[in-house]
Design an enzyme around this catalytic site. Structure first.
Site, PDB file in Angstrom:
ATOM      1  N   HIS A  37       0.859  -1.184   0.000  1.00  0.00           N
ATOM      2  CA  HIS A  37       0.000   0.000   0.000  1.00  0.00           C
ATOM      3  C   HIS A  37       0.888   1.224   0.000  1.00  0.00           C
ATOM      4  O   HIS A  37       2.084   1.120   0.296  1.00  0.00           O
ATOM      5  CB  HIS A  37      -0.868   0.019   1.281  1.00  0.00           C
ATOM      6  CG  HIS A  37      -0.010   0.185   2.502  1.00  0.00           C
ATOM      7  ND1 HIS A  37       0.543  -0.891   3.162  1.00  0.00           N
ATOM      8  CD2 HIS A  37       0.458   1.291   3.135  1.00  0.00           C
ATOM      9  CE1 HIS A  37       1.291  -0.462   4.154  1.00  0.00           C
ATOM     10  NE2 HIS A  37       1.263   0.861   4.155  1.00  0.00           N
ATOM     11  N   HIS A 121       5.674   6.217  -0.965  1.00  0.00           N
ATOM     12  CA  HIS A 121       6.438   4.994  -1.242  1.00  0.00           C
ATOM     13  C   HIS A 121       5.570   3.781  -0.920  1.00  0.00           C
ATOM     14  O   HIS A 121       4.580   3.895  -0.194  1.00  0.00           O
ATOM     15  CB  HIS A 121       7.694   4.948  -0.362  1.00  0.00           C
ATOM     16  CG  HIS A 121       7.352   4.833   1.086  1.00  0.00           C
ATOM     17  ND1 HIS A 121       7.056   5.942   1.856  1.00  0.00           N
ATOM     18  CD2 HIS A 121       7.193   3.763   1.900  1.00  0.00           C
ATOM     19  CE1 HIS A 121       6.744   5.545   3.071  1.00  0.00           C
ATOM     20  NE2 HIS A 121       6.818   4.219   3.132  1.00  0.00           N
TER      21      HIS A 121
HETATM   22  O1  3AM Z   1       3.700   2.620   4.508  1.00  0.00           O
HETATM   23  P1  3AM Z   1       4.795   2.123   5.362  1.00  0.00           P
HETATM   24  O2  3AM Z   1       4.966   0.626   5.312  1.00  0.00           O
HETATM   25  O3  3AM Z   1       6.080   2.853   5.162  1.00  0.00           O
HETATM   26  O4  3AM Z   1       5.609   1.708   9.051  1.00  0.00           O
HETATM   27  C1  3AM Z   1       4.207   1.806   9.074  1.00  0.00           C
HETATM   28  C2  3AM Z   1       3.619   1.726   7.690  1.00  0.00           C
HETATM   29  O5  3AM Z   1       4.406   2.496   6.836  1.00  0.00           O
HETATM   30  C3  3AM Z   1       3.819   3.196   9.464  1.00  0.00           C
HETATM   31  O6  3AM Z   1       2.484   3.292   9.029  1.00  0.00           O
HETATM   32  C4  3AM Z   1       2.308   2.469   7.885  1.00  0.00           C
HETATM   33  C5  3AM Z   1       1.118   1.569   8.089  1.00  0.00           C
HETATM   34  O7  3AM Z   1       1.285   0.786   9.225  1.00  0.00           O
HETATM   35  N1  3AM Z   1       3.927   3.443  10.897  1.00  0.00           N
HETATM   36  C6  3AM Z   1       3.848   2.550  11.884  1.00  0.00           C
HETATM   37  N2  3AM Z   1       4.011   3.156  13.075  1.00  0.00           N
HETATM   38  C7  3AM Z   1       4.229   4.466  12.814  1.00  0.00           C
HETATM   39  C8  3AM Z   1       4.470   5.606  13.618  1.00  0.00           C
HETATM   40  N3  3AM Z   1       4.527   5.539  14.949  1.00  0.00           N
HETATM   41  C9  3AM Z   1       4.187   4.648  11.417  1.00  0.00           C
HETATM   42  N4  3AM Z   1       4.352   5.845  10.835  1.00  0.00           N
HETATM   43  C10 3AM Z   1       4.577   6.888  11.665  1.00  0.00           C
HETATM   44  N5  3AM Z   1       4.621   6.782  13.005  1.00  0.00           N
END
Ligand code: 3AM
Length: 199
Positions: A37, A121
């Site tokens: 996603h 990304h």
């Molecule tokens: O889209 P990506 O995979 O980069 O890493 C988590 C994921 O990112 C991010 O939110 C997306 C959906 O889970 N994520 C998890 N914890 C987070 C946090 N505390 C976070 N992003 C910002 N702050």
């Protein structure tokens, strides 16, 4: 529940992205294709009444559809160590505009502003002490990756259940975006209640 707002991807594209994965990088935990996603806004843990407010705010948002192209690969690092491997998205003003609208809508219902710059990304793998040389070779080998442009006709409120190996993401609500002029009559009928296009 733990929430984030994102864009899901067509399956053909997920297959193309999955073809980039390799067993050659120790310490890489590859994201399964059903979890690919593009995050527009991480929200985090909220109680049910907040989730409802968030849903209302996102429902009221009048966003416009867009075409997105994924392009290039790269890594995110923290404290000098690579933490994630991703496929990037081409610069896209409509995407930035949509992300901005979502950010504004969520701040209006009381969420703390997101301080980090939006870097669109799709995460391919999370990394635990992956060897730098392997990552550099991966990035070099796949940097010319470029998807076909694909239409983004809705965005999605996802819930995420953290798992030991992988999180489970569930699309809770999909929010339609106003259609692009080029889609009219082709992909779906014009909805009388949709806002007219104003570019
Ligand atoms: O889209 P990506 O995979 O980069 O890493 C988590 C994921 O990112 C991010 O939110 C997306 C959906 O889970 N994520 C998890 N914890 C987070 C946090 N505390 C976070 N992003 C910002 N702050």
């Amino acid at each position: 529940m733990r929430l984030f707002v994102g864009i899901d991807l067509p399956w053909e594209l997920r297959h193309r992205i999955a073809a980039l994965t390799t067993t050659g990088i120790q310490g890489a935990r590859w994201v399964p294709p059903e979890n690919y996603h593009l995050t527009l806004r991480f929200i985090g843990e909220v109680p049910p009444h907040r989730a409802e407010e968030i849903d209302l705010a996102l429902s009221a948002l009048r966003g416009k559809g867009l075409e997105l192209t994924l392009s290039g690969v790269g890594t995110f690092s923290k404290g000098g160590r690579a933490t994630a491997l991703w496929v990037g998205a081409e610069k896209n003003q409509r995407l930035e505009h949509l992300q901005n609208k979502i950010e504004t809508a969520l701040q209006r219902v009381g969420l703390e502003p997101e301080r980090r710059r939006f870097q669109p990304h799709v995460t391919l793998a999370r990394l635990d002490y992956a060897p730098e040389a392997k990552l550099a070779a991966f990035v070099q080998a796949h940097n010319l990756f470029r998807s076909e442009p694909f239409p983004v006709e809705h965005f999605t409120l996802f819930s995420s259940q953290l798992g030991k190996e992988q999180s489970v993401y569930t699309a809770e609500v999909e929010y339609e975006l106003a259609q692009l002029p080029s889609w009219s009559g082709l992909t779906r009928p014009t909805q009388a209640d949709e806002a007219p296009w104003r570019w």
